[in-house]
Design a protein around this motif. Structure first.
Motif, PDB file in Angstrom:
ATOM      1  N   MET A  61       0.764  -1.239   0.052  1.00  0.00           N
ATOM      2  CA  MET A  61       0.055  -0.047   0.010  1.00  0.00           C
ATOM      3  C   MET A  61       0.681   1.282  -0.038  1.00  0.00           C
ATOM      4  SD  MET A  61      -2.810  -1.134  -0.595  1.00  0.00           S
ATOM      5  CE  MET A  61      -3.739   0.484  -0.624  1.00  0.00           C
ATOM      6  N   LEU A  64       2.142   1.646  -3.595  1.00  0.00           N
ATOM      7  CA  LEU A  64       1.202   2.139  -4.464  1.00  0.00           C
ATOM      8  C   LEU A  64       1.015   3.470  -4.285  1.00  0.00           C
ATOM      9  CD1 LEU A  64      -1.254  -0.915  -4.549  1.00  0.00           C
ATOM     10  CD2 LEU A  64       0.407  -0.162  -6.252  1.00  0.00           C
ATOM     11  N   PHE A  65       0.724   3.916  -3.131  1.00  0.00           N
ATOM     12  CA  PHE A  65       0.507   5.363  -2.895  1.00  0.00           C
ATOM     13  C   PHE A  65       1.580   6.188  -3.395  1.00  0.00           C
ATOM     14  CE2 PHE A  65       1.465   9.115  -0.182  1.00  0.00           C
ATOM     15  CZ  PHE A  65       0.424   9.604   0.097  1.00  0.00           C
TER      16      PHE A  65
END
Length: 110
Positions: A61, A64-65
């Motif tokens: 995550m 991806l951020f």
């Protein structure tokens, strides 16, 4: 650890942290593309730490951020640039005005 200048990202060429007092660098004139390059560099460094073990799922995550932020900033800058080019070529539609573009694609706040 970076060993020589050939391994350095162009983002850090002008702001080298040579000691702990210069570790965090902020340039008030840094534009959106430079910030996007920073997000991209951070994403690449994080991705290079992946070992293929289950614990690596924890960084998915954040990775991806970082990529999403880099892409978003580049897209916004590109939209503004393209609208500016269209205005320079004589197009005068209301949606191309700087104020209207700023509402749809606000710049990165400093």
């Amino acid at each position: 650890m970076i060993k020589d200048s050939a391994d350095r990202s162009p983002l850090f060429e002008n702001a080298q942290a040579t000691d702990l007092t210069r570790f965090i660098v902020f340039d008030p004139d840094m534009d959106e593309r430079a910030v996007a390059a920073g997000y991209e560099e951070a994403a690449k460094r994080l991705a290079s730490s992946v070992t293929g073990k289950p614990v690596d799922d924890l960084i998915l995550m954040p990775l991806l951020f970082l990529w999403r932020q880099a892409i978003e900033l580049i897209l916004k800058a590109t939209i503004r640039d393209l609208c500016k080019i269209r205005r320079a070529r004589g197009e005068n539609q209301d949606e191309l005005k700087t104020e209207k573009v700023a509402v749809r694609a606000p710049p990165q706040s400093k």
